[in-house]
Scaffold this active site. Structure first.
Site, mmCIF file in Angstrom:
data_model
loop_
_atom_site.group_PDB
_atom_site.id
_atom_site.type_symbol
_atom_site.label_atom_id
_atom_site.label_comp_id
_atom_site.label_asym_id
_atom_site.label_seq_id
_atom_site.Cartn_x
_atom_site.Cartn_y
_atom_site.Cartn_z
ATOM 1 N N ASP A 183 0.842 -1.190 0.000
ATOM 2 C CA ASP A 183 0.000 0.000 0.000
ATOM 3 C C ASP A 183 0.886 1.252 0.000
ATOM 4 O O ASP A 183 1.892 1.315 0.717
ATOM 5 C CB ASP A 183 -0.923 -0.010 1.230
ATOM 6 C CG ASP A 183 -2.077 0.967 1.087
ATOM 7 O OD1 ASP A 183 -3.228 0.493 1.017
ATOM 8 O OD2 ASP A 183 -1.827 2.184 1.050
ATOM 9 N N ASN A 233 -12.729 -3.455 2.680
ATOM 10 C CA ASN A 233 -13.670 -2.339 2.773
ATOM 11 C C ASN A 233 -14.618 -2.430 1.582
ATOM 12 O O ASN A 233 -14.193 -2.694 0.456
ATOM 13 C CB ASN A 233 -12.926 -1.005 2.750
ATOM 14 C CG ASN A 233 -12.062 -0.810 3.986
ATOM 15 O OD1 ASN A 233 -12.418 -1.280 5.077
ATOM 16 N ND2 ASN A 233 -10.936 -0.155 3.841
ATOM 17 N N GLY A 265 -15.906 2.418 3.751
ATOM 18 C CA GLY A 265 -14.653 3.169 3.618
ATOM 19 C C GLY A 265 -13.853 2.813 2.375
ATOM 20 O O GLY A 265 -12.665 3.122 2.295
ATOM 21 N N GLN A 266 -14.521 2.175 1.407
ATOM 22 C CA GLN A 266 -13.801 1.815 0.188
ATOM 23 C C GLN A 266 -13.540 3.058 -0.662
ATOM 24 O O GLN A 266 -14.458 3.850 -0.911
ATOM 25 C CB GLN A 266 -14.625 0.799 -0.624
ATOM 26 C CG GLN A 266 -13.892 0.301 -1.872
ATOM 27 C CD GLN A 266 -14.686 -0.766 -2.632
ATOM 28 O OE1 GLN A 266 -15.806 -1.114 -2.250
ATOM 29 N NE2 GLN A 266 -14.104 -1.275 -3.696
ATOM 30 N N HIS A 305 -10.331 -5.398 -3.227
ATOM 31 C CA HIS A 305 -8.976 -5.623 -2.702
ATOM 32 C C HIS A 305 -9.034 -6.061 -1.252
ATOM 33 O O HIS A 305 -9.913 -5.635 -0.491
ATOM 34 C CB HIS A 305 -8.104 -4.374 -2.847
ATOM 35 C CG HIS A 305 -8.731 -3.110 -2.341
ATOM 36 N ND1 HIS A 305 -9.693 -2.423 -3.047
ATOM 37 C CD2 HIS A 305 -8.538 -2.413 -1.192
ATOM 38 C CE1 HIS A 305 -10.065 -1.348 -2.361
ATOM 39 N NE2 HIS A 305 -9.383 -1.324 -1.225
ATOM 40 N N LEU A 306 -8.093 -6.897 -0.889
ATOM 41 C CA LEU A 306 -7.948 -7.343 0.495
ATOM 42 C C LEU A 306 -6.732 -6.635 1.073
ATOM 43 O O LEU A 306 -5.650 -6.672 0.469
ATOM 44 C CB LEU A 306 -7.730 -8.855 0.565
ATOM 45 C CG LEU A 306 -8.923 -9.777 0.256
ATOM 46 C CD1 LEU A 306 -9.262 -9.783 -1.225
ATOM 47 C CD2 LEU A 306 -8.628 -11.194 0.727
ATOM 48 N N HIS A 307 -6.923 -5.994 2.213
ATOM 49 C CA HIS A 307 -5.788 -5.388 2.914
ATOM 50 C C HIS A 307 -5.196 -6.454 3.831
ATOM 51 O O HIS A 307 -5.932 -7.075 4.610
ATOM 52 C CB HIS A 307 -6.233 -4.241 3.822
ATOM 53 C CG HIS A 307 -6.800 -3.041 3.123
ATOM 54 N ND1 HIS A 307 -6.091 -1.874 2.930
ATOM 55 C CD2 HIS A 307 -8.026 -2.811 2.581
ATOM 56 C CE1 HIS A 307 -6.858 -0.970 2.315
ATOM 57 N NE2 HIS A 307 -8.036 -1.529 2.097
HETATM 58 P P1 5GP Z 1 -9.752 1.276 0.367
HETATM 59 O O1 5GP Z 1 -9.868 2.544 1.133
HETATM 60 O O2 5GP Z 1 -10.449 1.368 -0.978
HETATM 61 O O3 5GP Z 1 -10.142 0.052 1.134
HETATM 62 O O4 5GP Z 1 -8.217 1.070 0.096
HETATM 63 C C1 5GP Z 1 -7.538 1.613 -0.963
HETATM 64 C C2 5GP Z 1 -6.084 1.572 -0.617
HETATM 65 O O5 5GP Z 1 -5.344 1.803 -1.797
HETATM 66 C C3 5GP Z 1 -5.657 2.624 0.398
HETATM 67 O O6 5GP Z 1 -5.098 1.999 1.545
HETATM 68 C C4 5GP Z 1 -4.645 3.467 -0.360
HETATM 69 O O7 5GP Z 1 -3.570 3.888 0.449
HETATM 70 C C5 5GP Z 1 -4.200 2.527 -1.469
HETATM 71 N N1 5GP Z 1 -3.772 3.191 -2.675
HETATM 72 C C6 5GP Z 1 -4.418 4.198 -3.315
HETATM 73 N N2 5GP Z 1 -3.732 4.556 -4.408
HETATM 74 C C7 5GP Z 1 -2.645 3.755 -4.469
HETATM 75 C C8 5GP Z 1 -1.557 3.667 -5.387
HETATM 76 O O8 5GP Z 1 -1.458 4.389 -6.370
HETATM 77 N N3 5GP Z 1 -0.614 2.717 -5.133
HETATM 78 C C9 5GP Z 1 -0.698 1.882 -4.049
HETATM 79 N N4 5GP Z 1 0.275 0.988 -3.892
HETATM 80 N N5 5GP Z 1 -1.717 1.959 -3.164
HETATM 81 C C10 5GP Z 1 -2.677 2.876 -3.378
#
Ligand code: 5GP
Length: 158
Positions: A75, A131, A137-138, A144-146
């Protein structure tokens, strides 16, 4: 050139206008039929998500794993010492957009999280988060899986 054109455009050379093949004309007419008329909203081509651009190698990412079905990368804004995103290569907007056919893919993603957690040395435990949608909070509309680990994580989340 006919007499009317010769009279009003004496210097114009006559270039025959190439005709479209009958099939092409038909396609053009049908696409005109489907065009919205004035005042209607013109549909726009949907933008690629940032994750699709990473899959297509249009923007860089620190990739830690990939196979035919998925890609895993760090991330850009890590919330823990280890923060990796595991994404399917196929575009699925969110967990709300999955169906029974995705069972194998989802199992695969979880197994890859397990594999990467071992690879990252997260023997003490870790958290896996998906998310989903605005309330979840997406922020990126590509499933995607964190994988978060490397520190003790609080509960409940905010
Ligand atoms: P969400 O909030 O949708 O669950 O998570 C999206 C994640 O993508 C966030 O943790 C954010 O930091 C990450 N992210 C957003 N843009 C980029 C990017 O350009 N490169 C990488 N490696 N991560 C990203």
């Amino acid at each position: 050139m006919d007499a009317w054109h010769t009279k009003f455009f004496p210097t114009a050379s006559h270039q025959p206008v190439p005709r479209l093949a009958a099939d092409d004309e038909d396609v053009m007419l049908r696409s005109l039929d489907s065009c919205p008329s004035d005042g209607q909203e013109v549909p726009t081509v949907s933008e690629k998500t940032i994750f699709k651009k990473i899959i297509d190698r249009e923007i860089p990412a620190d990739v830690v794993y990939q196979d035919d079905l998925c890609l895993a990368f760090r991330d850009v804004s890590p919330q823990a010492p280890t923060h990796i995103l595991v994404i399917p290569k196929r575009e699925i907007a969110s967990l709300q957009h999955i169906g029974p056919d995705d069972q194998g893919l989802l199992g695969h993603l979880v197994l890859i999280v397990h594999k990467i957690a071992a690879q990252e040395g997260l023997q003490n435990g870790y958290r896996v988060v998906i998310n989903c949608g605005a309330d979840g909070g997406q922020t990126v509309d590509h499933l995607h899986l964190h994988l978060l680990g490397g520190r003790s994580l609080a509960w409940p989340p905010g």
